[in-house]
Structure formats: C-alpha cells, structure tokens
Design a protein around this motif. Structure first.
Motif, short mmCIF file in Angstrom:
data_model
loop_
_atom_site.label_atom_id
_atom_site.label_comp_id
_atom_site.label_asym_id
_atom_site.label_seq_id
_atom_site.Cartn_x
_atom_site.Cartn_y
_atom_site.Cartn_z
N GLN A 1 0.83 -1.20 0.00
CA GLN A 1 0.00 0.00 0.00
C GLN A 1 0.87 1.26 0.00
OE1 GLN A 1 -2.33 -1.51 3.54
NE2 GLN A 1 -3.95 -0.35 2.56
N PHE A 2 1.87 1.23 0.85
CA PHE A 2 2.76 2.38 0.98
C PHE A 2 3.49 2.66 -0.34
CE2 PHE A 2 7.14 3.82 1.67
CZ PHE A 2 6.91 5.04 2.30
N THR A 3 4.08 1.64 -0.93
CA THR A 3 4.89 1.86 -2.12
C THR A 3 4.05 2.36 -3.29
OG1 THR A 3 4.70 -0.44 -2.89
CG2 THR A 3 6.53 0.08 -1.41
N LEU A 4 2.84 1.85 -3.42
CA LEU A 4 1.99 2.28 -4.53
C LEU A 4 1.55 3.73 -4.36
CD1 LEU A 4 0.80 1.24 -7.16
CD2 LEU A 4 -1.21 0.45 -5.89
N ASP A 5 1.25 4.11 -3.12
CA ASP A 5 0.83 5.49 -2.86
C ASP A 5 1.97 6.47 -3.12
OD1 ASP A 5 -1.20 7.42 -1.62
OD2 ASP A 5 0.57 7.75 -0.39
N VAL A 6 3.14 6.17 -2.60
CA VAL A 6 4.29 7.07 -2.82
C VAL A 6 4.64 7.13 -4.31
CG1 VAL A 6 6.76 7.40 -2.36
CG2 VAL A 6 5.22 6.76 -0.50
N SER A 7 4.57 6.00 -4.99
CA SER A 7 4.92 5.97 -6.41
C SER A 7 3.96 6.81 -7.23
CB SER A 7 4.91 4.52 -6.91
OG SER A 7 5.92 3.76 -6.28
N ARG A 8 2.70 6.77 -6.92
CA ARG A 8 1.73 7.58 -7.66
C ARG A 8 1.97 9.07 -7.42
NH1 ARG A 8 -3.53 3.69 -6.42
NH2 ARG A 8 -3.25 2.31 -8.23
N ARG A 9 2.29 9.42 -6.20
CA ARG A 9 2.61 10.81 -5.89
C ARG A 9 3.88 11.24 -6.65
NH1 ARG A 9 0.09 12.51 -0.81
NH2 ARG A 9 -1.08 10.77 0.10
N LEU A 10 4.85 10.33 -6.69
CA LEU A 10 6.10 10.60 -7.39
C LEU A 10 5.85 10.81 -8.88
CD1 LEU A 10 9.19 10.69 -7.61
CD2 LEU A 10 9.19 8.17 -7.60
N ARG A 11 5.00 9.98 -9.46
CA ARG A 11 4.69 10.12 -10.88
C ARG A 11 4.14 11.52 -11.19
NH1 ARG A 11 0.73 5.76 -12.96
NH2 ARG A 11 -0.56 6.69 -11.33
N THR A 12 3.22 11.98 -10.35
CA THR A 12 2.62 13.30 -10.57
C THR A 12 3.68 14.39 -10.57
OG1 THR A 12 0.53 12.60 -9.58
CG2 THR A 12 0.95 14.96 -9.66
N LEU A 13 4.59 14.31 -9.62
CA LEU A 13 5.65 15.32 -9.51
C LEU A 13 6.59 15.28 -10.72
CD1 LEU A 13 6.50 14.82 -5.72
CD2 LEU A 13 5.35 16.80 -6.74
N LEU A 14 6.95 14.08 -11.14
CA LEU A 14 7.87 13.96 -12.27
C LEU A 14 7.23 14.41 -13.58
CD1 LEU A 14 9.54 10.54 -11.40
CD2 LEU A 14 10.64 12.79 -11.33
N GLU A 15 5.96 14.09 -13.75
CA GLU A 15 5.29 14.50 -14.98
C GLU A 15 5.16 16.02 -15.06
OE1 GLU A 15 2.60 10.61 -16.18
OE2 GLU A 15 1.67 12.20 -14.98
N LYS A 16 5.03 16.66 -13.92
CA LYS A 16 5.00 18.12 -13.92
C LYS A 16 6.34 18.71 -14.36
CE LYS A 16 1.41 18.78 -10.41
NZ LYS A 16 1.12 19.28 -9.03
N GLN A 17 7.39 17.91 -14.20
CA GLN A 17 8.72 18.34 -14.63
C GLN A 17 8.98 18.00 -16.11
OE1 GLN A 17 11.20 19.93 -12.84
NE2 GLN A 17 9.92 20.12 -11.03
N GLY A 18 8.00 17.37 -16.75
CA GLY A 18 8.12 17.04 -18.16
C GLY A 18 8.56 15.64 -18.47
N ALA A 19 8.81 14.81 -17.45
CA ALA A 19 9.29 13.45 -17.68
C ALA A 19 8.15 12.54 -18.17
CB ALA A 19 9.89 12.87 -16.41
N THR A 20 8.54 11.53 -18.93
CA THR A 20 7.63 10.43 -19.26
C THR A 20 7.84 9.36 -18.20
OG1 THR A 20 7.69 10.87 -21.64
CG2 THR A 20 7.05 8.66 -20.95
N VAL A 21 6.77 9.01 -17.49
CA VAL A 21 6.89 8.09 -16.36
C VAL A 21 6.18 6.78 -16.69
CG1 VAL A 21 6.46 7.73 -13.91
CG2 VAL A 21 6.98 10.03 -14.77
N LYS A 22 6.88 5.67 -16.46
CA LYS A 22 6.29 4.34 -16.66
C LYS A 22 6.38 3.56 -15.36
CE LYS A 22 7.49 4.33 -21.56
NZ LYS A 22 8.06 3.55 -22.69
N PHE A 23 5.36 2.76 -15.10
CA PHE A 23 5.30 1.94 -13.89
C PHE A 23 5.57 0.48 -14.26
CE2 PHE A 23 2.68 4.04 -10.28
CZ PHE A 23 3.40 5.21 -10.42
#
Length: 335
Positions: free
Chosen positions: A164-186
């Motif tokens: 639960q923890f890892t999925l929640d942090v990862s989703r938050r991380l994706r949002t932050l990285l995409e705002k920086q212009g990165a293409t994010v894959k899980f």
C-alpha cells in the motif's frame, strides 16, 4: 356467485277463502304477482343469478383499491450500467489515485526540465501477492543465483502494508515527475493480480531505455531501527547479470536521492544500515543485477518501528517522501 334474496323464492299457492271482499282482492292480485315473477325470471339470467359484474380496469383498480397489484417496474439500469457502477466503486477503493493509467502513460509529457527523459518507477511488491504464494515463490534467475519471483513485503504492526505504501508514494512521485516534463512508466500500478517477478521488473526498465529507475520500498527491521537508506547495485558479472555499466551512474542517482530525501522529509539516514551515509551496496537483488540502466532502491523507513510507522502512515509525510525522491531524480537527470 348467485344472488340470494327475498325475491328469489317462488310465491306460495294462494289460500282459498270463501266469499268476502278480501277473497276478491286476493284473486285479482295473484295473476299480477305471477306475471311479475315470470318477468323477473326472464330478465335475471339462468338460475336466477345476477348478471356478471364488470371488474374495473387495471388503472381504475390501482387508483381506487389497495388490493391492486402494480405491474413489475423495470430496472433503472441495464447490466452495462451496473458494471459501470462497479468500476466506479473500484476506483474509489484504489485511492489516493482516482484513475488507473496504463504502465506506459498515454498522457503527453508536459514542458519542463525533464522533457524527453524517461523514468521508470517500480512500486515494490503487490497488494495481491499474499493470495498468490505459489506464483511469487517460483524461483527466477537473477544472474548470481536463483531466488523467489517476488515477496509479500512487510507491514506496520497495525497492518498497513508495504505494498500500500509503495503504490501510494509511487503515484505521488509520478505526478511530480510529470509536472517536470518526464515520461513516467510503472512496473505495476495495482493492475496485475500479483508480481511482476523481479526479473521482469528489471526488464521493464531496460526495454523502456529509462534514464533512471527507482524501486520504492519500506523496510521491516527491528523496533528502534530507524531512518531511510538507498540501495545501490554492486559490480556483478555473472550469467545474465552485468552491472559494470550502471554502477557509477546508479551511485550518482542514489546519492542525489539520499541528499534530497533528507531535505524534503527531515528524516535521518538509517541508524542500522550504511554507517550513517544512507547508502547500501548489494549484489543479491535481481532488480539491480539484471538492470542495464541506472537504478536504485529506496527503503523509505522502518515500518516496524513505532516512530517510523507514524511517518509512513501519514499522507503528508508520504508526499514529502515523494518530493524528496523526485528532487533527487531531477537533480541527477539535469546533471
């Protein structure tokens, strides 16, 4: 039902009286009564029964009688509509993310310093692993040896799971990285029923030609052991494993993440691994051994320690953790 009433009985034969006005009167009335009886019989139907009554129509009965039975109502939704509702319920249960984007996000990358960069985020373990023990216990080749496909991960003493923890942090991380212009894959977004296996997780990063890969975890050590640490790949060359090209860039990635994680979360480096540096080098992890692109693991805290548990179960702190990891990746990719 036959109608029964006083008029239904045939008249009794008249008594004979002798003489007098009464006799004359009765004699005159008898034919009249008999004629009336014959007329009644002719008009009242067979057997003297009442003409059948006409029941009110359905609509009249429904309006004027409590015994009226309404026609069955149609369902408000067809099968497809019901399925749509089930889908919504499932998305609510999957929070904090309200959608399930595919592993390769179809959303166009925003403009930003990481535009053109590919980051693979690997949420450790899987919420369904515990129900698929046969699958996750299957041995896979990690180069130096064979080990389990995956594990269930750890949890806090109060049952908040690492998955639960890892999925929640990862989703938050994706949002932050995409705002920086990165293409994010899980590697997984809560969509597969279990896994994927550690070798497949490494393959996803390799096939994406990722500029950086981060595997998000939390530790399950003894109480009193606190803090985070970042795991770096050791120099390994055995079978399918060859980390010679990624050891140096992976260390640079790990160092940037460790430094930014301290700044964002206020957490100290691990007091039980890494000699206070927050860095740990390992050669037994298939996700690192089989990677051909820069990759690190981060153990964000010890879920079995009460103080660290208070951190990992806090949404506000998980946002800080995601921010620290994101800042480290951005720093690494920008040089």
């Amino acid at each position: 039902m036959s109608y029964v009433g006083p008029d239904s009985q045939p008249p009794r034969p008249p008594r004979r009286f002798s003489g007098g006005p009464l006799t004359v009167t009765l004699a005159a009335l008898v034919p009249t009564c008999l004629a009336g009886w014959l007329i009644y019989e002719a008009t009242s139907g067979p057997g003297g029964s009442e003409p059948p009554r006409t029941l009110p129509s359905t609509s009249q009965s429904a309006q004027g009688s409590v015994s009226a039975v309404p026609s069955p109502s149609k369902p408000e939704k067809d099968d497809k509509g019901d399925e749509d509702d089930k889908g919504k319920g499932e998305e609510a249960d999957a929070k904090p993310s309200t959608t399930k984007p595919p592993k390769s996000s179809s959303r166009p990358a925003a403009s930003g310093p990481l535009k053109g960069k590919v980051v693979v985020v690997d949420p450790g373990h899987n919420l369904g692993n515990g129900k698929h023990t046969a699958e996750i216990n299957r041995l896979v080749n990690v180069g130096t040896h064979r080990k389990e496909c995956d594990t269930t991960g750890t949890s806090t003493n109060n049952g908040y799971s690492e998955a639960q923890f890892t999925l929640d942090v990862s989703r938050r991380l994706r949002t932050l990285l995409e705002k920086q212009g990165a293409t994010v894959k899980f590697t997984q977004d809560g969509d597969p029923p279990w896994g994927p296996c550690v070798d497949e997780r490494a393959r996803i990063g390799n096939d994406a030609h990722a500029d950086a890969v981060v595997s998000v975890h939390a530790d399950g050590s003894a109480a009193g052991n606190r803090g985070f640490h970042v795991i770096l790949p050791a120099s390994v060359k055995s079978g399918d494993a060859d980390t010679s090209k990624i050891v140096v860039p992976s260390r640079a990635l790990g160092e940037r993440i460790a430094g930014k994680f301290v700044s964002a979360t206020g957490s100290a480096p691990s007091n039980y691994i890494g000699d206070g540096t927050g860095l740990d080098v390992r050669k037994d992890l298939g996700g690192l051994n089989l990677s051909t692109v820069p990759k690190v693991f981060i153990e964000c805290g010890n879920m079995r320690d009460a103080k660290d548990e208070a951190l990992v179960t806090s949404g506000a702190w998980r946002q800080k953790a995601a921010q620290g990891i994101s800042d480290g990746i951005v720093s690494f990719l920008r040089g």
